[in-house]
Design an enzyme around this catalytic site. Structure first.
Site, PDB file in Angstrom:
ATOM      1  CE1 TYR A  21      -3.976  -2.415   5.163  1.00 55.28           C
ATOM      2  CE2 TYR A  21      -3.206  -0.192   4.699  1.00 55.28           C
ATOM      3  CZ  TYR A  21      -3.685  -1.414   4.257  1.00 55.28           C
ATOM      4  OH  TYR A  21      -3.868  -1.629   2.919  1.00 55.28           O
ATOM      5  CB  SER A  37      -0.875  -0.014   1.262  1.00 57.18           C
ATOM      6  OG  SER A  37      -1.491   1.234   1.485  1.00 57.18           O
TER       7      SER A  37
END
Length: 264
Positions: free
Chosen positions: A144, A131
Protein backbone atom coordinates in the site's frame (compact mmCIF):
# COMPACT_ATOMS: atom_id res chain seq x y z
CA UNK A 1 -19.21 17.13 -14.99
CA UNK A 2 -17.36 15.62 -12.03
CA UNK A 3 -16.38 11.95 -12.09
CA UNK A 4 -15.66 10.07 -8.84
CA UNK A 5 -14.24 6.55 -8.64
CA UNK A 6 -14.70 4.28 -5.63
CA UNK A 7 -18.09 5.90 -5.04
CA UNK A 8 -19.87 2.82 -3.68
CA UNK A 9 -18.16 2.92 -0.28
CA UNK A 10 -15.89 4.80 2.09
CA UNK A 11 -14.49 8.20 1.19
CA UNK A 12 -15.80 8.09 -2.38
CA UNK A 13 -19.34 7.43 -1.21
CA UNK A 14 -19.17 10.21 1.38
CA UNK A 15 -17.79 12.72 -1.11
CA UNK A 16 -20.48 11.82 -3.64
CA UNK A 17 -23.25 12.20 -1.06
CA UNK A 18 -21.90 15.54 0.13
CA UNK A 19 -21.55 16.96 -3.38
CA UNK A 20 -25.06 15.80 -4.25
CA UNK A 21 -26.35 17.56 -1.14
CA UNK A 22 -24.74 20.84 -2.20
CA UNK A 23 -26.06 20.58 -5.75
CA UNK A 24 -22.84 22.19 -6.95
CA UNK A 25 -21.66 19.36 -9.21
CA UNK A 26 -23.19 17.15 -11.88
CA UNK A 27 -21.83 13.77 -10.90
CA UNK A 28 -20.74 10.58 -12.64
CA UNK A 29 -20.25 7.99 -9.89
CA UNK A 30 -18.14 4.95 -10.68
CA UNK A 31 -17.29 1.71 -8.94
CA UNK A 32 -16.67 -1.93 -9.73
CA UNK A 33 -19.57 -2.62 -7.34
CA UNK A 34 -22.56 -1.54 -9.43
CA UNK A 35 -25.03 -2.91 -6.85
CA UNK A 36 -23.38 -0.76 -4.18
CA UNK A 37 -23.76 2.30 -6.37
CA UNK A 38 -27.43 1.56 -6.97
CA UNK A 39 -28.08 1.03 -3.27
CA UNK A 40 -26.45 4.33 -2.34
CA UNK A 41 -27.38 6.57 -5.25
CA UNK A 42 -30.01 4.84 -7.35
CA UNK A 43 -32.64 7.44 -6.49
CA UNK A 44 -30.44 10.49 -7.14
CA UNK A 45 -29.62 12.59 -10.19
CA UNK A 46 -26.12 11.10 -10.44
CA UNK A 47 -25.07 9.07 -13.47
CA UNK A 48 -23.96 5.63 -12.24
CA UNK A 49 -21.30 3.64 -14.08
CA UNK A 50 -19.65 0.30 -13.38
CA UNK A 51 -15.93 0.86 -13.92
CA UNK A 52 -12.85 -1.28 -13.44
CA UNK A 53 -10.28 1.47 -12.92
CA UNK A 54 -7.49 -0.90 -13.99
CA UNK A 55 -9.00 -1.19 -17.47
CA UNK A 56 -7.73 1.55 -19.78
CA UNK A 57 -10.21 0.65 -22.53
CA UNK A 58 -13.08 1.02 -20.06
CA UNK A 59 -11.76 4.44 -19.03
CA UNK A 60 -11.60 5.61 -22.65
CA UNK A 61 -15.11 4.32 -23.33
CA UNK A 62 -16.57 6.04 -20.28
CA UNK A 63 -14.88 9.41 -20.79
CA UNK A 64 -15.72 9.29 -24.50
CA UNK A 65 -19.39 8.78 -23.68
CA UNK A 66 -19.36 11.53 -21.06
CA UNK A 67 -17.83 14.06 -23.47
CA UNK A 68 -20.14 13.00 -26.30
CA UNK A 69 -23.17 13.55 -24.08
CA UNK A 70 -22.11 16.55 -22.01
CA UNK A 71 -19.41 18.21 -24.10
CA UNK A 72 -16.76 18.36 -21.39
CA UNK A 73 -15.24 16.83 -18.27
CA UNK A 74 -14.58 19.27 -15.45
CA UNK A 75 -13.09 17.14 -12.68
CA UNK A 76 -11.97 13.59 -12.01
CA UNK A 77 -11.51 12.37 -8.43
CA UNK A 78 -9.53 9.14 -8.37
CA UNK A 79 -10.61 7.79 -4.98
CA UNK A 80 -10.80 4.00 -5.57
CA UNK A 81 -8.16 2.03 -3.70
CA UNK A 82 -7.30 -1.24 -1.98
CA UNK A 83 -5.28 -2.12 1.11
CA UNK A 84 -4.31 -5.51 2.53
CA UNK A 85 -1.72 -5.51 5.33
CA UNK A 86 0.95 -8.18 5.43
CA UNK A 87 4.65 -8.82 5.81
CA UNK A 88 6.24 -8.96 2.37
CA UNK A 89 7.48 -12.55 2.83
CA UNK A 90 3.95 -13.71 3.69
CA UNK A 91 1.68 -11.61 1.49
CA UNK A 92 -0.22 -13.44 -1.26
CA UNK A 93 1.46 -12.90 -4.64
CA UNK A 94 -1.87 -11.83 -6.14
CA UNK A 95 -1.99 -8.86 -3.80
CA UNK A 96 1.01 -7.33 -5.58
CA UNK A 97 -0.87 -7.10 -8.86
CA UNK A 98 -4.09 -5.98 -7.17
CA UNK A 99 -2.43 -3.07 -5.35
CA UNK A 100 -0.53 -1.93 -8.44
CA UNK A 101 -3.51 -2.37 -10.76
CA UNK A 102 -6.02 -0.46 -8.63
CA UNK A 103 -3.92 2.03 -6.67
CA UNK A 104 -1.37 2.92 -9.34
CA UNK A 105 -2.64 1.96 -12.79
CA UNK A 106 -6.17 3.04 -11.88
CA UNK A 107 -4.95 6.52 -10.98
CA UNK A 108 -2.59 6.80 -13.93
CA UNK A 109 -5.21 5.62 -16.42
CA UNK A 110 -7.87 7.92 -15.00
CA UNK A 111 -5.50 10.87 -14.97
CA UNK A 112 -4.22 10.23 -18.50
CA UNK A 113 -7.64 9.87 -20.10
CA UNK A 114 -8.94 12.90 -18.19
CA UNK A 115 -5.88 14.93 -19.16
CA UNK A 116 -6.34 14.14 -22.85
CA UNK A 117 -9.77 15.73 -22.77
CA UNK A 118 -8.90 18.54 -20.36
CA UNK A 119 -5.91 19.68 -22.44
CA UNK A 120 -8.23 19.87 -25.46
CA UNK A 121 -10.74 21.99 -23.54
CA UNK A 122 -7.99 24.01 -21.77
CA UNK A 123 -9.52 23.47 -18.32
CA UNK A 124 -10.13 20.83 -15.71
CA UNK A 125 -9.04 19.43 -12.37
CA UNK A 126 -7.63 16.00 -11.50
CA UNK A 127 -7.72 14.99 -7.82
CA UNK A 128 -5.75 11.90 -6.83
CA UNK A 129 -5.96 10.13 -3.49
CA UNK A 130 -2.63 9.28 -1.93
CA UNK A 131 -2.08 8.94 1.82
CA UNK A 132 0.30 9.89 4.60
CA UNK A 133 1.62 6.39 3.80
CA UNK A 134 2.75 7.93 0.52
CA UNK A 135 4.99 10.38 2.37
CA UNK A 136 6.48 8.30 5.18
CA UNK A 137 7.16 4.57 5.44
CA UNK A 138 4.72 1.79 6.28
CA UNK A 139 6.42 -1.50 7.19
CA UNK A 140 3.71 -4.14 7.37
CA UNK A 141 1.81 -2.28 4.67
CA UNK A 142 4.63 -2.04 2.15
CA UNK A 143 2.48 -2.72 -0.90
CA UNK A 144 0.00 0.00 0.00
CA UNK A 145 2.75 2.44 0.94
CA UNK A 146 4.62 1.82 -2.29
CA UNK A 147 1.53 2.47 -4.39
CA UNK A 148 0.70 5.66 -2.51
CA UNK A 149 4.26 6.95 -2.94
CA UNK A 150 3.77 6.29 -6.66
CA UNK A 151 0.49 8.23 -6.69
CA UNK A 152 2.04 11.22 -4.92
CA UNK A 153 5.09 11.33 -7.19
CA UNK A 154 3.00 10.88 -10.31
CA UNK A 155 0.51 13.55 -9.29
CA UNK A 156 3.08 16.25 -8.55
CA UNK A 157 4.87 15.44 -11.81
CA UNK A 158 1.77 15.80 -13.97
CA UNK A 159 0.78 18.93 -12.04
CA UNK A 160 3.93 20.47 -13.53
CA UNK A 161 3.11 19.14 -17.01
CA UNK A 162 -0.52 20.24 -17.11
CA UNK A 163 -0.43 23.64 -15.46
CA UNK A 164 0.39 25.53 -18.66
CA UNK A 165 -2.58 23.84 -20.34
CA UNK A 166 -5.06 25.20 -17.79
CA UNK A 167 -5.43 21.87 -15.96
CA UNK A 168 -4.90 21.62 -12.19
CA UNK A 169 -3.75 18.47 -10.39
CA UNK A 170 -4.11 17.92 -6.64
CA UNK A 171 -2.96 15.03 -4.49
CA UNK A 172 -4.68 14.46 -1.15
CA UNK A 173 -2.87 12.60 1.65
CA UNK A 174 -5.03 11.65 4.64
CA UNK A 175 -4.00 9.59 7.64
CA UNK A 176 -5.99 6.60 8.82
CA UNK A 177 -9.72 6.92 8.09
CA UNK A 178 -12.75 5.18 9.63
CA UNK A 179 -13.51 2.99 6.62
CA UNK A 180 -13.38 -0.70 5.79
CA UNK A 181 -9.63 -0.26 5.27
CA UNK A 182 -9.25 0.61 8.95
CA UNK A 183 -11.32 -2.45 9.92
CA UNK A 184 -9.01 -4.62 7.82
CA UNK A 185 -5.98 -3.31 9.74
CA UNK A 186 -7.28 -3.14 13.30
CA UNK A 187 -5.86 -6.03 15.29
CA UNK A 188 -3.19 -6.78 12.69
CA UNK A 189 0.31 -6.37 14.13
CA UNK A 190 1.63 -5.72 10.64
CA UNK A 191 -0.45 -2.54 10.46
CA UNK A 192 0.82 -0.99 13.70
CA UNK A 193 2.50 1.99 12.02
CA UNK A 194 -0.84 2.94 10.44
CA UNK A 195 -2.15 4.04 13.83
CA UNK A 196 0.59 6.56 14.58
CA UNK A 197 -0.96 9.48 12.65
CA UNK A 198 -3.47 10.44 15.36
CA UNK A 199 -7.13 9.65 15.91
CA UNK A 200 -8.83 8.14 12.86
CA UNK A 201 -10.41 10.67 10.55
CA UNK A 202 -14.05 10.27 9.58
CA UNK A 203 -15.03 10.00 5.92
CA UNK A 204 -16.91 13.28 6.43
CA UNK A 205 -13.68 15.03 7.47
CA UNK A 206 -11.84 13.75 4.40
CA UNK A 207 -14.79 14.67 2.19
CA UNK A 208 -14.77 18.20 3.60
CA UNK A 209 -11.08 18.50 2.70
CA UNK A 210 -11.72 17.12 -0.79
CA UNK A 211 -14.49 19.65 -1.32
CA UNK A 212 -12.10 22.41 -0.31
CA UNK A 213 -9.48 20.99 -2.68
CA UNK A 214 -12.00 21.06 -5.53
CA UNK A 215 -12.45 24.77 -4.89
CA UNK A 216 -8.89 25.90 -4.13
CA UNK A 217 -6.88 23.44 -6.29
CA UNK A 218 -3.71 23.05 -4.20
CA UNK A 219 -0.98 20.78 -5.50
CA UNK A 220 -0.97 18.81 -2.23
CA UNK A 221 -3.25 18.67 0.80
CA UNK A 222 -2.42 16.58 3.89
CA UNK A 223 -4.60 15.84 6.91
CA UNK A 224 -3.60 15.91 9.63
CA UNK A 225 -0.36 17.87 9.28
CA UNK A 226 2.41 15.82 7.68
CA UNK A 227 5.41 17.80 9.00
CA UNK A 228 6.86 15.03 11.18
CA UNK A 229 6.09 12.36 8.58
CA UNK A 230 7.87 14.37 5.89
CA UNK A 231 10.88 14.58 8.21
CA UNK A 232 10.93 10.80 8.61
CA UNK A 233 10.30 10.37 4.88
CA UNK A 234 13.39 12.43 4.12
CA UNK A 235 15.57 10.30 6.40
CA UNK A 236 15.30 6.58 5.55
CA UNK A 237 18.10 5.65 7.93
CA UNK A 238 16.25 7.33 10.78
CA UNK A 239 13.03 5.57 9.78
CA UNK A 240 14.70 2.16 10.05
CA UNK A 241 16.26 2.99 13.41
CA UNK A 242 12.99 4.27 14.88
CA UNK A 243 10.73 1.59 13.43
CA UNK A 244 10.36 -0.52 16.59
CA UNK A 245 9.62 2.54 18.72
CA UNK A 246 7.05 3.88 16.23
CA UNK A 247 5.41 0.46 15.84
CA UNK A 248 5.10 0.08 19.60
CA UNK A 249 3.33 3.44 19.76
CA UNK A 250 1.03 2.34 16.95
CA UNK A 251 0.13 -0.92 18.71
CA UNK A 252 -0.77 1.05 21.81
CA UNK A 253 -2.97 3.42 19.81
CA UNK A 254 -4.67 0.53 18.02
CA UNK A 255 -5.36 -1.21 21.35
CA UNK A 256 -6.95 1.97 22.70
CA UNK A 257 -9.12 2.25 19.59
CA UNK A 258 -10.27 -1.36 19.96
CA UNK A 259 -11.12 -0.70 23.60
CA UNK A 260 -13.12 2.38 22.65
CA UNK A 261 -15.08 0.34 20.13
CA UNK A 262 -15.88 -2.34 22.71
CA UNK A 263 -17.17 0.29 25.14
CA UNK A 264 -19.31 1.81 22.38
Amino acid sequence: MTLITGAASGIGRQLAADLLATGSHRLILCDLDRDGLEAAFGDTSAQLERLDVADLVAWRDLVGRVVAEHGRLDAVCNIAGVLTPGWIWEVDDRQIDLHVDVNVKGVIYGSKVAAEQMVRQRSGHIVNMSSLAGIGYTPGNALYGATKHAVRGFSVSIACELREHGVAVSVVCPGVVETRMLDDQLGRDEAAVTFTTGDPLTPAEVSARLQKVLKTRPVESCLPSAASIKLIGAAPRLAVRLYKTIAARGRKAAAALRADRRRA
